[in-house]
Each structure stands twice: as structure tokens, then as C-alpha cells.
Design a protein around this motif. Structure first.
Motif, mmCIF file in Angstrom:
data_model
loop_
_atom_site.group_PDB
_atom_site.id
_atom_site.type_symbol
_atom_site.label_atom_id
_atom_site.label_comp_id
_atom_site.label_asym_id
_atom_site.label_seq_id
_atom_site.Cartn_x
_atom_site.Cartn_y
_atom_site.Cartn_z
ATOM 1 N N ASN A 1 -4.077 -17.291 -5.228
ATOM 2 C CA ASN A 1 -3.491 -16.039 -4.866
ATOM 3 C C ASN A 1 -2.186 -15.502 -5.042
ATOM 4 O O ASN A 1 -1.859 -14.726 -5.540
ATOM 5 N N ALA A 2 -1.365 -16.758 -4.719
ATOM 6 C CA ALA A 2 0.005 -16.724 -4.892
ATOM 7 C C ALA A 2 0.157 -16.534 -6.655
ATOM 8 O O ALA A 2 1.051 -15.768 -6.732
ATOM 9 N N GLU A 3 -0.640 -17.059 -7.351
ATOM 10 C CA GLU A 3 -0.413 -16.864 -8.856
ATOM 11 C C GLU A 3 -0.589 -15.575 -9.214
ATOM 12 O O GLU A 3 0.271 -14.629 -9.845
ATOM 13 N N THR A 4 -1.741 -15.030 -8.615
ATOM 14 C CA THR A 4 -2.139 -13.600 -9.108
ATOM 15 C C THR A 4 -0.889 -12.555 -8.579
ATOM 16 O O THR A 4 -0.574 -11.786 -9.219
ATOM 17 N N LYS B 1 0.844 -1.210 -0.117
ATOM 18 C CA LYS B 1 0.112 0.008 0.073
ATOM 19 C C LYS B 1 0.919 1.162 -0.155
ATOM 20 O O LYS B 1 0.495 2.122 -0.382
ATOM 21 N N LEU B 2 1.872 1.088 0.539
ATOM 22 C CA LEU B 2 3.010 2.441 0.722
ATOM 23 C C LEU B 2 3.832 2.388 -0.377
ATOM 24 O O LEU B 2 4.080 3.636 -0.893
ATOM 25 N N ASP B 3 4.071 1.374 -1.222
ATOM 26 C CA ASP B 3 4.822 1.505 -2.489
ATOM 27 C C ASP B 3 4.442 0.045 -3.343
ATOM 28 O O ASP B 3 4.924 -0.785 -3.440
ATOM 29 N N PRO B 4 3.225 0.573 -3.972
ATOM 30 C CA PRO B 4 2.717 -0.347 -4.914
ATOM 31 C C PRO B 4 3.360 -0.707 -6.261
ATOM 32 O O PRO B 4 2.984 -1.443 -6.805
ATOM 33 N N LYS B 5 4.455 0.086 -6.395
ATOM 34 C CA LYS B 5 5.326 -0.375 -7.658
ATOM 35 C C LYS B 5 6.526 -1.149 -7.338
ATOM 36 O O LYS B 5 7.309 -1.280 -8.271
ATOM 37 N N GLN C 1 2.065 -12.764 -10.653
ATOM 38 C CA GLN C 1 1.820 -11.972 -12.037
ATOM 39 C C GLN C 1 1.812 -10.463 -11.749
ATOM 40 O O GLN C 1 2.536 -9.880 -12.618
ATOM 41 N N THR C 2 1.420 -10.231 -10.885
ATOM 42 C CA THR C 2 1.588 -8.526 -10.368
ATOM 43 C C THR C 2 3.176 -8.289 -10.362
ATOM 44 O O THR C 2 3.521 -7.185 -10.729
ATOM 45 N N ALA C 3 3.924 -9.069 -9.581
ATOM 46 C CA ALA C 3 5.097 -8.836 -9.510
ATOM 47 C C ALA C 3 6.022 -8.727 -11.011
ATOM 48 O O ALA C 3 6.720 -7.721 -11.297
ATOM 49 N N ASN D 1 7.871 -5.873 -12.963
ATOM 50 C CA ASN D 1 9.290 -6.086 -13.502
ATOM 51 C C ASN D 1 9.330 -7.537 -13.878
ATOM 52 O O ASN D 1 9.691 -8.615 -13.128
ATOM 53 N N PRO D 2 9.237 -7.544 -15.391
ATOM 54 C CA PRO D 2 9.335 -8.781 -15.941
ATOM 55 C C PRO D 2 10.729 -9.482 -15.736
ATOM 56 O O PRO D 2 10.623 -10.810 -16.200
ATOM 57 N N ASN D 3 11.851 -8.968 -15.356
ATOM 58 C CA ASN D 3 13.050 -9.763 -15.066
ATOM 59 C C ASN D 3 13.170 -10.239 -13.668
ATOM 60 O O ASN D 3 14.017 -10.455 -13.097
ATOM 61 N N ASN D 4 12.079 -10.218 -12.816
ATOM 62 C CA ASN D 4 12.184 -10.631 -11.340
ATOM 63 C C ASN D 4 12.165 -12.168 -11.491
ATOM 64 O O ASN D 4 11.092 -13.173 -11.805
#
Length: 82
Positions: free
Chosen positions: A53-56, A29-33, A59-61, A65-68
Motif C-alpha cells: 500500500n505504501a508503494e502504491t 478526498k478533498l484535494d486529490p491533486k 507512486q501516486t504522489a 509530482n515527479p519532483n517529490n
């Protein structure tokens, strides 16, 4: 943000997964990016068997950052278990 993130990480390391999710969510919530927060949530959810939920959150991560690579690996493991 840093405090919430670090407490989440410590809770995860201490196998307090539900508690780690709470702190990681506060950090999000403090840093959604920050992709690391969503990976942290996903990792805890994975251990707790909350695979959807873990999958979601993985996917957000990866959207942030596609390089995570850790999120990529976790997502592969989630898909294997589903």
C-alpha cells in the motif's frame, strides 16, 4: 483540507500512524491533486509494515509530482524491504 492534512501530520508525529492515515485519506478526498497527502499516507503505511500500500501511494504522489524527493526516497526504501 488543511485541517485534515494537519491533523494527519500531528498524528504521524505522535506515532498514531493508523489515525494519521484516516486523516490523510480525508484530505486526499478533498484535494486529490496534492502529492504530499499520498506521501503522508505512504509514510504511515511504511511504518506499519503495509509495504504494498505504501508503494502504491508513493507512486501516486510521484505521478502528481515527479519532483517529490521524499516520495522517491521512501519508494527506494520500500523496494529494499520487499
Amino acid at each position: 483540507y488543511k485541517a485534515c492534512y494537519n491533523i494527519g501530520a500531528v498524528c504521524y508525529d505522535n506515532q498514531e500512524y493508523q489515525k494519521s492515515i484516516v486523516y490523510y485519506q480525508k484530505a486526499a478526498k478533498l484535494d486529490p491533486k496534492d502529492d504530499r497527502v499520498y506521501y503522508g499516507i505512504a509514510a504511515s503505511q511504511y511504518v506499519l509494515g503495509q509495504l504494498k500500500n505504501a508503494e502504491t501511494n508513493c507512486q501516486t504522489a510521484l505521478e502528481i509530482n515527479p519532483n517529490n524527493d521524499t516520495a522517491k526516497t521512501l519508494l527506494i526504501n520500500i523496494k529494499k524491504k520487499q
